[in-house]
Design a protein around this motif. Structure first.
Motif, short mmCIF file in Angstrom:
data_model
loop_
_atom_site.label_atom_id
_atom_site.label_comp_id
_atom_site.label_asym_id
_atom_site.label_seq_id
_atom_site.Cartn_x
_atom_site.Cartn_y
_atom_site.Cartn_z
N HIS A 281 7.03 0.39 -4.44
CA HIS A 281 7.28 1.28 -3.29
C HIS A 281 7.65 0.49 -2.03
O HIS A 281 8.02 1.10 -1.03
CB HIS A 281 6.05 2.16 -3.03
CG HIS A 281 4.82 1.38 -2.61
ND1 HIS A 281 4.18 0.50 -3.43
CD2 HIS A 281 4.14 1.37 -1.44
CE1 HIS A 281 3.16 -0.03 -2.78
NE2 HIS A 281 3.11 0.47 -1.58
N PHE A 306 6.55 6.81 -5.95
CA PHE A 306 5.16 7.29 -5.86
C PHE A 306 4.86 8.30 -6.96
O PHE A 306 3.79 8.29 -7.57
CB PHE A 306 4.88 7.91 -4.49
CG PHE A 306 4.51 6.89 -3.44
CD1 PHE A 306 3.53 5.94 -3.69
CD2 PHE A 306 5.12 6.89 -2.19
CE1 PHE A 306 3.16 5.00 -2.72
CE2 PHE A 306 4.76 5.96 -1.22
CZ PHE A 306 3.78 5.02 -1.48
N LEU A 321 -3.95 1.41 -3.24
CA LEU A 321 -2.93 2.05 -2.40
C LEU A 321 -2.76 1.21 -1.14
O LEU A 321 -3.74 0.89 -0.47
CB LEU A 321 -3.40 3.44 -1.97
CG LEU A 321 -3.77 4.44 -3.07
CD1 LEU A 321 -4.43 5.68 -2.45
CD2 LEU A 321 -2.52 4.84 -3.86
N TRP A 323 0.15 0.01 2.25
CA TRP A 323 1.44 -0.11 2.93
C TRP A 323 1.65 -1.54 3.43
O TRP A 323 2.78 -2.01 3.53
CB TRP A 323 1.48 0.78 4.16
CG TRP A 323 1.76 2.25 4.01
CD1 TRP A 323 1.04 3.26 4.59
CD2 TRP A 323 2.87 2.88 3.34
NE1 TRP A 323 1.62 4.47 4.30
CE2 TRP A 323 2.73 4.27 3.53
CE3 TRP A 323 3.94 2.40 2.58
CZ2 TRP A 323 3.64 5.19 3.02
CZ3 TRP A 323 4.84 3.32 2.06
CH2 TRP A 323 4.69 4.69 2.27
N SER A 352 0.15 10.07 4.43
CA SER A 352 0.90 10.26 3.18
C SER A 352 0.43 9.32 2.09
O SER A 352 0.55 9.62 0.92
CB SER A 352 2.42 10.16 3.42
OG SER A 352 2.77 8.90 3.90
N LEU A 353 -0.17 8.20 2.45
CA LEU A 353 -0.71 7.27 1.46
C LEU A 353 -2.16 7.60 1.09
O LEU A 353 -2.54 7.59 -0.08
CB LEU A 353 -0.63 5.85 2.00
CG LEU A 353 -0.98 4.76 1.00
CD1 LEU A 353 0.23 4.45 0.11
CD2 LEU A 353 -1.42 3.48 1.70
N HIS A 354 -2.96 7.89 2.12
CA HIS A 354 -4.40 8.04 1.89
C HIS A 354 -4.78 9.32 1.14
O HIS A 354 -5.91 9.44 0.68
CB HIS A 354 -5.17 7.97 3.21
CG HIS A 354 -5.38 6.56 3.70
ND1 HIS A 354 -6.61 6.00 3.87
CD2 HIS A 354 -4.49 5.60 4.03
CE1 HIS A 354 -6.48 4.75 4.28
NE2 HIS A 354 -5.20 4.49 4.40
N PRO A 360 -7.53 2.99 -1.19
CA PRO A 360 -6.69 2.51 -0.10
C PRO A 360 -7.15 1.16 0.47
O PRO A 360 -8.36 0.92 0.56
CB PRO A 360 -6.82 3.60 0.97
CG PRO A 360 -7.57 4.71 0.35
CD PRO A 360 -8.31 4.18 -0.82
#
Ligand code: TEU
Length: 560
Positions: A281, A306, A321, A323, A352-354, A360
């Motif tokens: 990603h 994703f 997870l 960024w 949007s990720l969590h 995370p």
């Protein structure tokens, strides 16, 4: 209790510290362990469960500690073993676990094993590394180092080459040798015995090389050593002998891997690792796979990656997870808008990720929305990869100074390594000395002190996200469906379990947009549990959701 409910780390959030840039307690310009101890209350306030420290061992620091010369000693730049023991003790008292970084694909060439092996075919450590004879007076294969140039270096005295997939000062270990595997077990046991709770395993899917060492006429050689023939066997051996004995949490860094391999690395039976990092990603702003280009990100590709991983890992394995980390540019600069909508876009990206399945990771500074520093001169960079690539792009590829600096400003690993911005004082409160890497100029506005004073800060939003994962079960257990895979502006997905449905709606752009909720949800009774614009949380869920620039909303439906 099922497997997913049993393991603490499946509802946890882990915070990554890059010690060199975190907090300097002794005016050296380099962060240290005492500096970390002084900030544990801050991390406790954020609500994280564990801290991953990038390498703190003895090292010549050619690659900032990923070149280890003694696995049993703390790098004096960071402190001493007593400092580390204290960190472990205080973190544990405060209810936070400690995860160490283990780098065993390679050692530093300053490690005593390598020093003994170099120039001496009879050394008992010669076979700890990978040696090959020259072919036609050249390197044995055409494989490329990840940091540029050929991946083999000549040992002139013995006229053999050793393999280094990274810098020439990072010699690859020969995992075929059982003695190497025993050394790895001893190293990990030493730290686990001290009470260390887990391990992050650096490029662990590169440890098993295909043994015929052939030239790669299609690529840079990676297909001959990535997810190699014995990697699962080796991981099972180490897990059996150490990780599972100590109950350690483990996260493997997987370079250029596949979903199928990751399902096995992190399979729910716990035979190999707890979870895995993959990087697919974060290649969405590469051009045909090439990182060293200035390229806008591909939004549809991001969502599709994703989708592939969230659906593919569900019920089979477990994802880390993330960024940001110490190798990646800052996400708010990369995918968000670090000028006009820094706070909104940092919160939206985090959301949007969590809200996905996995554990995370928050990289230091991400929780206050730190940005890339925007360096404008090669003199400002310190990372060996950036400096190598600068030379290659300028002198071998003939790119202009301006173009190369623009690429580095987008892609360099130093973008994330700038010192943490603690306050608006000199050097952002990171040090009273001269920082090893220049602080980003926006520190008077973007800093921890400021964030803690502002209830709408990125910091308090991360605090909420971290807490929410523990409160709302579907975030951990639910399945994943992308509700708008073709939408050019919205990332909108659904998580669903027997008890709950969660909808996460994110506007990735600066233009407002409307989204019509799926009809079956529009009539159900849901509530907003999170949003990144103040004052909008209401039980009244309209069918048509209007999203402002970089706005995100999270909706929760309890099934009757
Ligand atoms: O990184 C592995 C890796 O392959 C990348 O993240 C790499 O830094 C990037 O692709 C280069 O473009 C790990 C560590 O995280 C990194 O800091 C080390 O330099 C590397 O291994 C070698 O130990």
């Amino acid at each position: 209790m099922n497997q997913i409910q049993k393991d603490w780390w499946r509802t946890a959030t882990i915070y990554q510290i890059y010690p060199k840039s975190f907090c300097d307690s002794a005016d050296k310009g380099i962060g240290d362990i005492k500096g970390i101890i002084s900030k544990l209350d801050y991390l406790k306030t954020l609500g994280i469960d564990a801290i991953w420290l990038t390498p703190i061992y003895q090292s010549p620091m050619i690659d900032n500690g990923y070149d280890i010369s003694d696995y049993y000693t703390i790098n004096p730049d960071f402190g001493c073993m007593a400092d580390f023991d204290l960190l472990l003790e205080i973190a544990h008292q405060k209810g936070m676990r400690i995860i160490l970084d283990i780098v065993v694909n390679h050692t530093s060439t300053a490690h005593q094993w390598f020093k003994s092996a170099l120039g001496n075919k009879d050394s008992e450590y010669r076979d700890y590394y990978i040696w090959k004879d020259p072919i036609n007076a050249q390197a044995p294969t055409n494989w490329q180092s990840k940091f540029g140039g050929n991946a083999w270096a000549l040992d002139e005295k013995t006229n053999q080459y050793y393999l280094h997939l990274f810098a020439k000062e990072q010699a690859d270990l020969n995992w075929e040798n059982p003695k190497v595997r025993d050394e790895v077990k001893d190293i990990i046991s030493f730290w686990a015995e001290k009470g260390v709770d887990g391990f992050r395993l650096d490029v662990i899917n590169l440890i098993s090389k295909q043994q015929d060492y052939q030239n790669d006429y299609q690529g840079d050689g990676r297909r001959f050593y990535t997810d190699g023939p014995r990697v699962h066997e080796y991981l099972q051996e180490i897990s059996d002998a150490v990780f599972n004995q100590y109950g350690s949490v483990t996260v493997g860094e997987m370079s250029s891997t596949s979903l199928e391999e990751c399902q096995q690395y992190s399979s729910l039976d716990g035979k190999e690792l707890s979870m895995v990092f993959n990087f697919h990603h974060l290649k969405i702003d590469y051009q045909n796979g090439e990182k060293w280009t200035e390229t806008p990100f591909d939004f549809l590709q991001l969502k599709s990656i994703f989708n592939h991983w969230q659906q593919g890992m569900s019920g089979k394995g477990w994802s880390a997870l993330f960024w940001c980390n110490h190798d990646q540019p800052r996400i708010v600069t990369r995918l968000g808008n670090d000028q006009e909508y820094r706070v909104e876009s940092a919160k939206m990206l985090a959301t949007s990720l969590h809200m996905m399945q996995g554990t995370p990771y928050v990289y230091q500074g991400e929780e206050i929305g730190m940005t890339n520093p925007g360096y404008t001169s090669i003199e400002q960079y310190r990372d060996l990869e950036s400096i190598n690539m600068y030379d290659i792009m300028r002198h071998q590829q003939g790119k202009s100074e301006q173009d190369v600096l623009a690429i580095l400003a987008q892609k360099s690993r130093d973008n994330s390594r700038t010192p943490i911005q603690w306050n608006s004082e000199k050097h952002a409160g990171f040090t009273n000395g001269t920082p090893w890497l220049q602080v980003a100029e926006n520190y008077p506005d973007v800093n921890v002190e400021q964030a803690l004073k502002d209830e709408n800060s990125v910091f308090y939003y991360y605090q909420r996200l971290i807490a929410l994962r523990k409160e709302v079960a579907v975030i951990t257990t639910g399945d994943y469906t992308d509700l708008a895979p073709e939408h050019a502006q919205l990332f909108c997905y659904r998580r669903r379990s027997d008890q709950q449905t969660l909808i996460c709606i994110n506007n990735y752009y600066a233009e407002s947009v409307e989204y019509a909720l799926p009809a079956e949800l529009a009539v159900a009774k849901g509530k907003y549990i999170l949003g990144n614009y103040p004052g909008l949380l209401t039980d009244d869920v309209a069918c048509l959701v209007k999203l402002r620039p970089y706005e995100c909303r999270v909706l929760l439906f309890e099934h009757q």
